[in-house]
Design a protein around this motif. Structure first.
Motif, PDB file in Angstrom:
ATOM      1  N   LEU A 167     -15.454  -3.828 -13.707  1.00  0.00           N
ATOM      2  CA  LEU A 167     -14.233  -4.733 -12.540  1.00  0.00           C
ATOM      3  C   LEU A 167     -13.715  -4.442 -11.959  1.00  0.00           C
ATOM      4  O   LEU A 167     -12.442  -4.598 -12.577  1.00  0.00           O
ATOM      5  CB  LEU A 167     -15.541  -5.509 -12.137  1.00  0.00           C
ATOM      6  CG  LEU A 167     -16.704  -5.895 -12.750  1.00  0.00           C
ATOM      7  CD1 LEU A 167     -16.292  -7.227 -12.542  1.00  0.00           C
ATOM      8  CD2 LEU A 167     -17.554  -5.475 -12.266  1.00  0.00           C
ATOM      9  N   LEU A 168     -12.832  -3.419 -10.925  1.00  0.00           N
ATOM     10  CA  LEU A 168     -10.526  -2.977 -10.941  1.00  0.00           C
ATOM     11  C   LEU A 168     -11.179  -3.912  -9.730  1.00  0.00           C
ATOM     12  O   LEU A 168     -11.655  -3.925  -8.470  1.00  0.00           O
ATOM     13  CB  LEU A 168     -10.726  -1.881 -10.855  1.00  0.00           C
ATOM     14  CG  LEU A 168      -9.475  -1.552 -10.681  1.00  0.00           C
ATOM     15  CD1 LEU A 168      -8.575  -1.483 -11.822  1.00  0.00           C
ATOM     16  CD2 LEU A 168      -9.467  -0.490  -9.949  1.00  0.00           C
ATOM     17  N   MET A 169     -10.399  -4.974  -9.993  1.00  0.00           N
ATOM     18  CA  MET A 169      -9.819  -6.111  -9.489  1.00  0.00           C
ATOM     19  C   MET A 169      -8.459  -6.131  -8.548  1.00  0.00           C
ATOM     20  O   MET A 169      -7.858  -4.850  -8.463  1.00  0.00           O
ATOM     21  CB  MET A 169      -8.168  -7.510 -10.558  1.00  0.00           C
ATOM     22  CG  MET A 169      -9.159  -8.212 -11.213  1.00  0.00           C
ATOM     23  SD  MET A 169     -11.026  -8.658 -11.027  1.00  0.00           S
ATOM     24  CE  MET A 169     -10.648 -10.062 -10.038  1.00  0.00           C
ATOM     25  N   ALA A 170      -8.554  -6.250  -7.188  1.00  0.00           N
ATOM     26  CA  ALA A 170      -7.936  -5.922  -5.843  1.00  0.00           C
ATOM     27  C   ALA A 170      -6.722  -6.089  -6.195  1.00  0.00           C
ATOM     28  O   ALA A 170      -5.566  -5.352  -5.353  1.00  0.00           O
ATOM     29  CB  ALA A 170      -8.638  -6.343  -4.786  1.00  0.00           C
ATOM     30  N   ASP A 171      -6.155  -7.092  -6.743  1.00  0.00           N
ATOM     31  CA  ASP A 171      -4.890  -7.884  -7.149  1.00  0.00           C
ATOM     32  C   ASP A 171      -3.781  -7.094  -8.294  1.00  0.00           C
ATOM     33  O   ASP A 171      -3.863  -7.776  -8.782  1.00  0.00           O
ATOM     34  CB  ASP A 171      -4.561  -8.928  -6.404  1.00  0.00           C
ATOM     35  CG  ASP A 171      -3.151  -9.705  -6.445  1.00  0.00           C
ATOM     36  OD1 ASP A 171      -2.593  -8.710  -6.486  1.00  0.00           O
ATOM     37  OD2 ASP A 171      -3.537 -10.970  -6.518  1.00  0.00           O
ATOM     38  N   ARG A 172      -2.873  -6.125  -7.918  1.00  0.00           N
ATOM     39  CA  ARG A 172      -2.415  -5.810  -8.822  1.00  0.00           C
ATOM     40  C   ARG A 172      -1.126  -5.647  -9.072  1.00  0.00           C
ATOM     41  O   ARG A 172      -0.877  -5.482  -7.982  1.00  0.00           O
ATOM     42  CB  ARG A 172      -3.401  -4.155  -9.787  1.00  0.00           C
ATOM     43  CG  ARG A 172      -4.973  -4.185  -9.594  1.00  0.00           C
ATOM     44  CD  ARG A 172      -4.567  -2.285 -10.370  1.00  0.00           C
ATOM     45  NE  ARG A 172      -4.868  -1.735  -9.373  1.00  0.00           N
ATOM     46  CZ  ARG A 172      -5.381  -1.449  -8.078  1.00  0.00           C
ATOM     47  NH1 ARG A 172      -6.398  -1.548  -8.113  1.00  0.00           N
ATOM     48  NH2 ARG A 172      -4.767   0.014  -7.892  1.00  0.00           N
ATOM     49  N   LEU A 173      -1.053  -6.304 -10.152  1.00  0.00           N
ATOM     50  CA  LEU A 173       0.616  -5.846 -10.224  1.00  0.00           C
ATOM     51  C   LEU A 173       1.238  -4.188 -10.111  1.00  0.00           C
ATOM     52  O   LEU A 173       0.932  -3.782 -10.396  1.00  0.00           O
ATOM     53  CB  LEU A 173       1.193  -6.696 -11.572  1.00  0.00           C
ATOM     54  CG  LEU A 173       2.919  -7.042 -11.886  1.00  0.00           C
ATOM     55  CD1 LEU A 173       2.921  -8.056 -11.152  1.00  0.00           C
ATOM     56  CD2 LEU A 173       3.463  -6.635 -13.316  1.00  0.00           C
ATOM     57  N   ASP A 174       2.318  -4.830  -9.066  1.00  0.00           N
ATOM     58  CA  ASP A 174       3.047  -3.317  -8.518  1.00  0.00           C
ATOM     59  C   ASP A 174       4.209  -2.894  -9.921  1.00  0.00           C
ATOM     60  O   ASP A 174       5.385  -3.127 -10.009  1.00  0.00           O
ATOM     61  CB  ASP A 174       3.455  -3.388  -7.130  1.00  0.00           C
ATOM     62  CG  ASP A 174       4.385  -2.216  -7.241  1.00  0.00           C
ATOM     63  OD1 ASP A 174       4.290  -1.154  -7.642  1.00  0.00           O
ATOM     64  OD2 ASP A 174       4.228  -1.941  -5.504  1.00  0.00           O
ATOM     65  N   VAL A 175       3.384  -2.233 -11.061  1.00  0.00           N
ATOM     66  CA  VAL A 175       4.150  -2.068 -11.821  1.00  0.00           C
ATOM     67  C   VAL A 175       5.494  -0.498 -11.633  1.00  0.00           C
ATOM     68  O   VAL A 175       6.509  -0.959 -12.540  1.00  0.00           O
ATOM     69  CB  VAL A 175       3.355  -0.631 -13.400  1.00  0.00           C
ATOM     70  CG1 VAL A 175       4.009  -0.770 -14.220  1.00  0.00           C
ATOM     71  CG2 VAL A 175       2.297  -2.083 -13.587  1.00  0.00           C
ATOM     72  N   ARG A 176       5.361  -0.364 -10.830  1.00  0.00           N
ATOM     73  CA  ARG A 176       6.214   1.009  -9.984  1.00  0.00           C
ATOM     74  C   ARG A 176       7.601   0.142  -9.362  1.00  0.00           C
ATOM     75  O   ARG A 176       8.920   0.002 -10.079  1.00  0.00           O
ATOM     76  CB  ARG A 176       5.820   1.958  -9.802  1.00  0.00           C
ATOM     77  CG  ARG A 176       4.145   2.751  -9.731  1.00  0.00           C
ATOM     78  CD  ARG A 176       4.403   3.508  -9.200  1.00  0.00           C
ATOM     79  NE  ARG A 176       3.636   5.270  -9.526  1.00  0.00           N
ATOM     80  CZ  ARG A 176       2.412   5.841  -9.510  1.00  0.00           C
ATOM     81  NH1 ARG A 176       3.472   6.414  -7.536  1.00  0.00           N
ATOM     82  NH2 ARG A 176       1.861   6.739  -9.669  1.00  0.00           N
ATOM     83  N   ALA A 177       7.089  -1.136  -9.201  1.00  0.00           N
ATOM     84  CA  ALA A 177       8.624  -1.717  -8.468  1.00  0.00           C
ATOM     85  C   ALA A 177       9.132  -2.044  -9.446  1.00  0.00           C
ATOM     86  O   ALA A 177      10.464  -2.405  -9.058  1.00  0.00           O
ATOM     87  CB  ALA A 177       8.216  -2.214  -7.106  1.00  0.00           C
ATOM     88  N   MET A 178       7.928  -3.156  -9.860  1.00  0.00           N
ATOM     89  CA  MET A 178       8.840  -3.437 -11.273  1.00  0.00           C
ATOM     90  C   MET A 178       9.760  -2.561 -11.909  1.00  0.00           C
ATOM     91  O   MET A 178      10.478  -2.958 -12.369  1.00  0.00           O
ATOM     92  CB  MET A 178       7.943  -4.617 -11.748  1.00  0.00           C
ATOM     93  CG  MET A 178       9.132  -5.169 -12.683  1.00  0.00           C
ATOM     94  SD  MET A 178       6.810  -7.027 -13.449  1.00  0.00           S
ATOM     95  CE  MET A 178       8.226  -7.793 -14.814  1.00  0.00           C
ATOM     96  N   THR A 179       8.999  -1.683 -12.130  1.00  0.00           N
ATOM     97  CA  THR A 179       9.915  -0.394 -13.418  1.00  0.00           C
ATOM     98  C   THR A 179      10.975  -0.290 -12.202  1.00  0.00           C
ATOM     99  O   THR A 179      12.586  -0.456 -13.518  1.00  0.00           O
ATOM    100  CB  THR A 179       9.608   0.553 -12.900  1.00  0.00           C
ATOM    101  OG1 THR A 179       7.843  -0.308 -14.360  1.00  0.00           O
ATOM    102  CG2 THR A 179      10.223   1.613 -14.652  1.00  0.00           C
ATOM    103  N   ARG A 180      11.131  -0.183 -11.187  1.00  0.00           N
ATOM    104  CA  ARG A 180      12.488   0.133 -10.397  1.00  0.00           C
ATOM    105  C   ARG A 180      13.751  -0.945 -10.420  1.00  0.00           C
ATOM    106  O   ARG A 180      14.262  -0.360 -11.109  1.00  0.00           O
ATOM    107  CB  ARG A 180      11.760   1.125  -8.975  1.00  0.00           C
ATOM    108  CG  ARG A 180      11.607   1.955  -9.031  1.00  0.00           C
ATOM    109  CD  ARG A 180      11.288   2.681  -7.701  1.00  0.00           C
ATOM    110  NE  ARG A 180      10.472   1.890  -7.041  1.00  0.00           N
ATOM    111  CZ  ARG A 180       8.934   2.338  -6.228  1.00  0.00           C
ATOM    112  NH1 ARG A 180       8.994   3.199  -7.479  1.00  0.00           N
ATOM    113  NH2 ARG A 180       8.848   1.177  -5.766  1.00  0.00           N
ATOM    114  N   SER A 181      12.926  -2.030 -10.614  1.00  0.00           N
ATOM    115  CA  SER A 181      13.258  -3.138 -10.490  1.00  0.00           C
ATOM    116  C   SER A 181      14.373  -3.327 -11.522  1.00  0.00           C
ATOM    117  O   SER A 181      15.724  -4.079 -11.542  1.00  0.00           O
ATOM    118  CB  SER A 181      12.393  -4.224  -9.642  1.00  0.00           C
ATOM    119  OG  SER A 181      13.898  -5.530 -10.273  1.00  0.00           O
TER     120      SER A 181
END
Length: 300
Positions: A64-78
């Motif tokens: 079951l893949l959760m719908a609300d997932r952390l935006d890892v790419r955005a966090m990494t860019r930051s």
């Protein structure tokens, strides 16, 4: 057995999770509110729907893949814009993933634990991809497909090898006493060893296709020598591999042939911890007996 890592595959009952493939199937906006159909086709694969239709009375291993997932790419860019070092990024990212999974999975986990039909021992939570593994009857999978907090449901697909016998029918290259791999010299690793940087006291987690824990070039560096199995093996099954790739990677990291003092890995004096390819596998069993008790070696 220096450069070739040949391992036996899991038994036919073992399974493997294609989570990267699963993630690729989920463009934004794919998850719509369920309608009257028994299983929402926007949140499931044809293979899952076919299996449920063919075996409606059975239990099914699903993710079951959760719908609300952390935006890892955005966090990494930051973090990159802030000039954070890799260790500093990890110190922020990993706890964020764990906390996000804890909060977003809680309602689903509570619901599963309150269902008498669920095999409670088969529920697993995975924070890195924010997914839940469970073995469920068809009716509960139908219900879960209509939840807005679940993005996608898929089967725990079995592993298949194209030619299992041929994959292990390779002769290893001979060991080089007191030698090292050409690649190690190319990156000037011996100069670091001479300064005392051999990986001593460090541990590396290798997540690939599993590891051959009793391989001559790996067993001394397996952290199981110093720690309980549950602290050094991230799976719930025995220490094993579905093919040779994970053992090869582990050898590149910490591989060392102690009898010939033939160095294969860069931080050869470090220890490795591992994980199997399948998720939701059976309870752990210890690795083969008779492994050496000293996990480190002196520099060549």
């Amino acid at each position: 057995m220096k450069r070739h890592f040949c391992t036996l595959p899991f038994s036919s009952g073992s399974t493997y999770t294609g989570w990267l493939w699963l993630l690729a199937l989920l463009p934004a906006g794919l998850w719509s509110t369920a309608t009257a159909q028994p299983l929402d086709p926007a949140r499931s694969t044809p293979a899952l729907r076919e299996q449920l239709a063919a075996q409606p009375e059975d239990y099914h291993e699903v993710y079951l893949l959760m719908a609300d997932r952390l935006d890892v790419r955005a966090m990494t860019r930051s973090m990159e814009r802030q000039g954070l070092l890799p260790a500093e990024r990890s110190a922020q990212l990993l706890p964020a993933l764990q906390e996000h999974a804890r909060t977003t999975q809680q309602a689903v986990l509570d619901w599963l634990r309150n269902q008498p039909e669920v095999k409670q021992s088969r529920i697993r939570s995975y924070w890195a991809i924010n997914a839940v593994f469970a073995e469920l009857p068809t009716a509960l999978i139908d219900s879960l497909s209509r939840r807005d907090d679940i993005a996608f449901i898929d089967l725990n697909h079995p592993v298949t090898l194209d030619d299992e016998a041929q994959s292990c029918n390779v002769h290893p290259l001979p060991a080089i006493p007191n030698g090292s791999e050409p690649g190690l010299r190319a990156i000037n690793a011996p100069a670091m060893w001479a300064e005392g940087y051999t990986g001593y006291g460090r541990k590396a987690l290798i997540v690939d296709s599993g590891q051959e824990g009793d391989h001559p070039a790996l067993r001394n560096q397996f952290a199981y020598q110093n720690f309980p199995l549950e602290q050094v093996w991230a799976g719930t099954g025995e220490v094993a591999a579905v093919n040779s790739h994970g053992s090869h990677v582990t050898g590149t990291v910490v591989g060392l042939d102690p009898l010939n003092r033939d160095t294969i890995g860069v931080p050869f004096n470090g220890m490795w911890t591992g994980a199997p390819p399948p998720l939701g596998s059976p309870p752990p069993t210890p690795p083969p007996p008779g492994l050496p008790t000293h996990p480190t070696q002196a520099p060549p």
